[in-house]
Design a protein around this motif. Structure first.
Motif, PDB file in Angstrom:
ATOM      1  N   ASP A   3       6.850 144.031  20.017  1.00  0.00           N
ATOM      2  CA  ASP A   3       6.471 145.392  20.375  1.00  0.00           C
ATOM      3  C   ASP A   3       6.508 145.622  21.881  1.00  0.00           C
ATOM      4  O   ASP A   3       6.658 146.751  22.332  1.00  0.00           O
ATOM      5  CB  ASP A   3       5.070 145.708  19.850  1.00  0.00           C
ATOM      6  CG  ASP A   3       5.034 145.829  18.329  1.00  0.00           C
ATOM      7  OD1 ASP A   3       6.117 146.047  17.737  1.00  0.00           O
ATOM      8  OD2 ASP A   3       3.943 145.703  17.752  1.00  0.00           O
ATOM      9  N   ASP A   4       6.330 144.565  22.671  1.00  0.00           N
ATOM     10  CA  ASP A   4       6.323 144.747  24.125  1.00  0.00           C
ATOM     11  C   ASP A   4       7.727 144.763  24.709  1.00  0.00           C
ATOM     12  O   ASP A   4       7.912 144.955  25.914  1.00  0.00           O
ATOM     13  CB  ASP A   4       5.486 143.674  24.806  1.00  0.00           C
ATOM     14  CG  ASP A   4       6.097 142.279  24.650  1.00  0.00           C
ATOM     15  OD1 ASP A   4       6.881 142.081  23.714  1.00  0.00           O
ATOM     16  OD2 ASP A   4       5.774 141.396  25.473  1.00  0.00           O
ATOM     17  N   VAL A   5       8.757 144.567  23.879  1.00  0.00           N
ATOM     18  CA  VAL A   5      10.153 144.633  24.324  1.00  0.00           C
ATOM     19  C   VAL A   5      10.716 146.006  23.975  1.00  0.00           C
ATOM     20  O   VAL A   5      10.747 146.393  22.817  1.00  0.00           O
ATOM     21  CB  VAL A   5      11.010 143.525  23.667  1.00  0.00           C
ATOM     22  CG1 VAL A   5      12.483 143.701  24.048  1.00  0.00           C
ATOM     23  CG2 VAL A   5      10.513 142.150  24.088  1.00  0.00           C
ATOM     24  N   ILE A   6      11.136 146.743  24.998  1.00  0.00           N
ATOM     25  CA  ILE A   6      11.661 148.085  24.762  1.00  0.00           C
ATOM     26  C   ILE A   6      13.179 148.096  24.632  1.00  0.00           C
ATOM     27  O   ILE A   6      13.748 148.923  23.912  1.00  0.00           O
ATOM     28  CB  ILE A   6      11.217 149.047  25.896  1.00  0.00           C
ATOM     29  CG1 ILE A   6      11.551 150.499  25.531  1.00  0.00           C
ATOM     30  CG2 ILE A   6      11.825 148.650  27.233  1.00  0.00           C
ATOM     31  CD1 ILE A   6      10.954 151.516  26.481  1.00  0.00           C
ATOM     32  N   LEU A   7      13.854 147.160  25.320  1.00  0.00           N
ATOM     33  CA  LEU A   7      15.318 147.111  25.291  1.00  0.00           C
ATOM     34  C   LEU A   7      15.769 145.666  25.239  1.00  0.00           C
ATOM     35  O   LEU A   7      15.252 144.816  25.977  1.00  0.00           O
ATOM     36  CB  LEU A   7      15.889 147.799  26.542  1.00  0.00           C
ATOM     37  CG  LEU A   7      17.405 147.980  26.623  1.00  0.00           C
ATOM     38  CD1 LEU A   7      17.893 148.947  25.550  1.00  0.00           C
ATOM     39  CD2 LEU A   7      17.810 148.502  28.010  1.00  0.00           C
ATOM     40  N   ARG A  38      15.921 140.426  27.480  1.00  0.00           N
ATOM     41  CA  ARG A  38      14.837 141.212  26.913  1.00  0.00           C
ATOM     42  C   ARG A  38      14.118 141.932  28.055  1.00  0.00           C
ATOM     43  O   ARG A  38      13.713 141.301  29.026  1.00  0.00           O
ATOM     44  CB  ARG A  38      13.831 140.318  26.165  1.00  0.00           C
ATOM     45  CG  ARG A  38      14.414 139.576  24.963  1.00  0.00           C
ATOM     46  CD  ARG A  38      14.653 140.532  23.812  1.00  0.00           C
ATOM     47  NE  ARG A  38      15.075 139.852  22.595  1.00  0.00           N
ATOM     48  CZ  ARG A  38      16.354 139.563  22.315  1.00  0.00           C
ATOM     49  NH1 ARG A  38      17.308 139.899  23.169  1.00  0.00           N
ATOM     50  NH2 ARG A  38      16.666 138.963  21.186  1.00  0.00           N
ATOM     51  N   ILE A  39      13.975 143.245  27.940  1.00  0.00           N
ATOM     52  CA  ILE A  39      13.299 144.043  28.957  1.00  0.00           C
ATOM     53  C   ILE A  39      11.978 144.531  28.374  1.00  0.00           C
ATOM     54  O   ILE A  39      11.955 145.178  27.319  1.00  0.00           O
ATOM     55  CB  ILE A  39      14.179 145.212  29.414  1.00  0.00           C
ATOM     56  CG1 ILE A  39      15.456 144.664  30.076  1.00  0.00           C
ATOM     57  CG2 ILE A  39      13.412 146.121  30.378  1.00  0.00           C
ATOM     58  CD1 ILE A  39      16.496 145.709  30.360  1.00  0.00           C
ATOM     59  N   LYS A  40      10.886 144.213  29.040  1.00  0.00           N
ATOM     60  CA  LYS A  40       9.555 144.518  28.528  1.00  0.00           C
ATOM     61  C   LYS A  40       9.145 145.950  28.876  1.00  0.00           C
ATOM     62  O   LYS A  40       9.516 146.499  29.911  1.00  0.00           O
ATOM     63  CB  LYS A  40       8.543 143.528  29.103  1.00  0.00           C
ATOM     64  CG  LYS A  40       8.833 142.078  28.745  1.00  0.00           C
ATOM     65  CD  LYS A  40       7.859 141.142  29.437  1.00  0.00           C
ATOM     66  CE  LYS A  40       8.192 139.686  29.137  1.00  0.00           C
ATOM     67  NZ  LYS A  40       7.282 138.744  29.838  1.00  0.00           N
ATOM     68  N   PHE A  45      12.770 145.883  35.911  1.00  0.00           N
ATOM     69  CA  PHE A  45      13.675 144.751  35.719  1.00  0.00           C
ATOM     70  C   PHE A  45      14.898 144.970  36.595  1.00  0.00           C
ATOM     71  O   PHE A  45      15.528 146.026  36.534  1.00  0.00           O
ATOM     72  CB  PHE A  45      14.081 144.658  34.245  1.00  0.00           C
ATOM     73  CG  PHE A  45      14.884 143.437  33.895  1.00  0.00           C
ATOM     74  CD1 PHE A  45      14.258 142.284  33.464  1.00  0.00           C
ATOM     75  CD2 PHE A  45      16.272 143.441  33.990  1.00  0.00           C
ATOM     76  CE1 PHE A  45      14.988 141.147  33.130  1.00  0.00           C
ATOM     77  CE2 PHE A  45      17.021 142.322  33.660  1.00  0.00           C
ATOM     78  CZ  PHE A  45      16.374 141.168  33.226  1.00  0.00           C
ATOM     79  N   ALA A  46      15.234 143.996  37.419  1.00  0.00           N
ATOM     80  CA  ALA A  46      16.374 144.119  38.330  1.00  0.00           C
ATOM     81  C   ALA A  46      17.526 143.235  37.884  1.00  0.00           C
ATOM     82  O   ALA A  46      17.315 142.115  37.409  1.00  0.00           O
ATOM     83  CB  ALA A  46      15.960 143.769  39.752  1.00  0.00           C
ATOM     84  N   GLU A  76      13.946 149.873  21.334  1.00  0.00           N
ATOM     85  CA  GLU A  76      12.763 149.945  20.472  1.00  0.00           C
ATOM     86  C   GLU A  76      13.074 149.481  19.045  1.00  0.00           C
ATOM     87  O   GLU A  76      12.619 150.063  18.072  1.00  0.00           O
ATOM     88  CB  GLU A  76      12.189 151.364  20.468  1.00  0.00           C
ATOM     89  CG  GLU A  76      11.600 151.784  21.801  1.00  0.00           C
ATOM     90  CD  GLU A  76      10.845 153.102  21.729  1.00  0.00           C
ATOM     91  OE1 GLU A  76      11.278 153.996  20.959  1.00  0.00           O
ATOM     92  OE2 GLU A  76       9.835 153.245  22.438  1.00  0.00           O
ATOM     93  N   GLY A  77      13.856 148.419  18.952  1.00  0.00           N
ATOM     94  CA  GLY A  77      14.175 147.827  17.661  1.00  0.00           C
ATOM     95  C   GLY A  77      15.323 148.476  16.915  1.00  0.00           C
ATOM     96  O   GLY A  77      15.723 147.987  15.863  1.00  0.00           O
ATOM     97  N   ARG A  78      15.884 149.573  17.448  1.00  0.00           N
ATOM     98  CA  ARG A  78      16.991 150.276  16.778  1.00  0.00           C
ATOM     99  C   ARG A  78      18.310 149.918  17.445  1.00  0.00           C
ATOM    100  O   ARG A  78      18.444 149.990  18.663  1.00  0.00           O
ATOM    101  CB  ARG A  78      16.786 151.795  16.826  1.00  0.00           C
ATOM    102  CG  ARG A  78      15.470 152.285  16.254  1.00  0.00           C
ATOM    103  CD  ARG A  78      15.449 153.798  16.154  1.00  0.00           C
ATOM    104  NE  ARG A  78      15.763 154.453  17.405  1.00  0.00           N
ATOM    105  CZ  ARG A  78      14.867 154.768  18.337  1.00  0.00           C
ATOM    106  NH1 ARG A  78      13.587 154.442  18.170  1.00  0.00           N
ATOM    107  NH2 ARG A  78      15.237 155.397  19.452  1.00  0.00           N
TER     108      ARG A  78
END
Length: 364
Positions: A3-7, A38-40, A45-46, A76-78
């Protein structure tokens, strides 16, 4: 996906010139080759590296401005790699892009009010004209401009102001994530800090996730939480920014950090740790792609591709066969002069050519 990973990106590859009869004889450019990350949610994130390393292509893949040759990207998981129609429109609302050139990315025939109001009209069509104008005014004020600027055209503003307009336009749809492709590289140095601070403030105040593309590690040092270093289409080092800066383990990362200008003096010449020019992405070398420029190259590097491995220090990962046996990066000091850097470079080149052991010495 957590859930804490958006991309997230899984083994994403993008090759150009690999399809169509007109391109059948053209060399295939391996712009991005097997990138996973994984981007939180909520972090900055650079992605850094030299020009031509594939970082801008990766940014466009993450936003679905380009479709990958292979691999997958999830927001978001999609899965979004093949998103079209309404799914792509919904993605555009949640993920926005800040382009490198703040002039060419803005339509010169549209006023600032029209430029910033267009995403609102597209993604919130039920909003009335007056409410839309009020929101445009709020957005302009949030990026340090005035509401009356909405009646002006892009050419009437400075470069820094135009980039602020681009940021306001990116915020207009109410995104969850913003990707900035070299958002300050086209600006004067005196303006870069203002825009960087603005992005940091907006990220904190609005709870945004930022992905910043840069070729200068000095730009993102104080604004990013984690950093990925790219070289010739692949990530060679990834970790928390403070860890990567304090203890860079990949020779390429060491070279990038050594090349940051210092106010205290010339520092360590970056040529002491990197050789030659970056190979063409249409003909990358086998094995480790950095081996043609690495002063620590060994036979294994020329034939076997290294994978990202955790160093045991948090989430710090390095794609180098011998990272744990290489000497630590030399510490730049204002007392290091050019002759000392030249001596270090000569010693590194000679040891690399003879297959000997390289020992770094910090000058005091």
């Amino acid at each position: 996906m957590s859930d804490d990973v958006i991309l997230a990106a899984d083994n994403v590859t993008k090759h150009f010139g690999s399809g169509g009869r007109w391109l059948s004889k053209a060399p295939v450019v391996q712009a991005v080759d097997g990138v996973s990350l994984r981007i939180k949610r909520g972090e900055t994130f650079a992605i850094v590296g030299e020009s031509g390393c594939g970082k801008s292509t990766l940014a466009r893949l993450l936003m679905r401005l380009l479709a990958p040759t292979s691999g997958s990207v999830q927001f978001e998981g999609r899965e979004i790699s093949a998103a079209k129609g309404e799914k792509l429109k919904a993605l555009r609302r949640d993920v926005q892009f800040i382009f490198q050139d703040p002039f060419s990315s803005l339509n010169p025939r549209m006023t600032v009010g029209q430029l910033v109001g267009e995403p609102i009209e597209v993604h919130a069509p039920a909003l009335g004209k007056q409410a839309r104008q009020a929101k445009v005014a709020d957005l302009l004020r949030s990026v340090g401009l005035r509401a009356e600027h909405s009646d002006r055209y892009p050419h009437e503003f400075s470069g820094g102001q135009r980039q602020r307009i681009g940021i306001a336009r990116a915020l207009a749809a109410g995104p969850k994530l913003i990707i900035g492709d070299e958002p300050v590289s086209a600006l004067d140095v005196s303006v870069q800090a203002q825009v960087i601070n603005l992005l940091g403030d907006l990220s904190r105040d609005l709870g945004l996730t930022l992905v910043i593309i840069a070729h200068d590690l000095g730009v993102i040092r104080h604004m990013s939480d984690r950093v990925a270093v790219m070289y010739l289409g692949r990530i060679v080092e990834l970790g928390e920014t403070k860890d990567v800066y304090a203890n860079p383990r990949h020779p390429y990362t060491q070279a990038l950090l050594a090349s940051i200008p210092s106010m205290d003096g010339p520092g360590v010449d970056h040529e002491a740790t990197v050789l030659g020019e970056m190979p063409s992405p249409s003909d990358p070398p086998p094995g480790c792609r950095f081996h043609t420029r690495c002063p620590f190259v060994q036979d294994r590097c020329r034939s076997e591709t290294p994978v990202l491995r955790t160093s045991g220090d948090g989430d710090h990962q390095i794609a180098c066969h011998f990272w744990d046996s290489l000497p630590a990066a030399p510490v730049p000091t204002h007392k290091t002069n050019r002759s000392q850097a030249a001596q270090a470079r000569f010693a590194l080149h000679r040891a690399a050519s003879e297959g000997g052991t390289v020992t770094h010495k910090t000058q005091n």
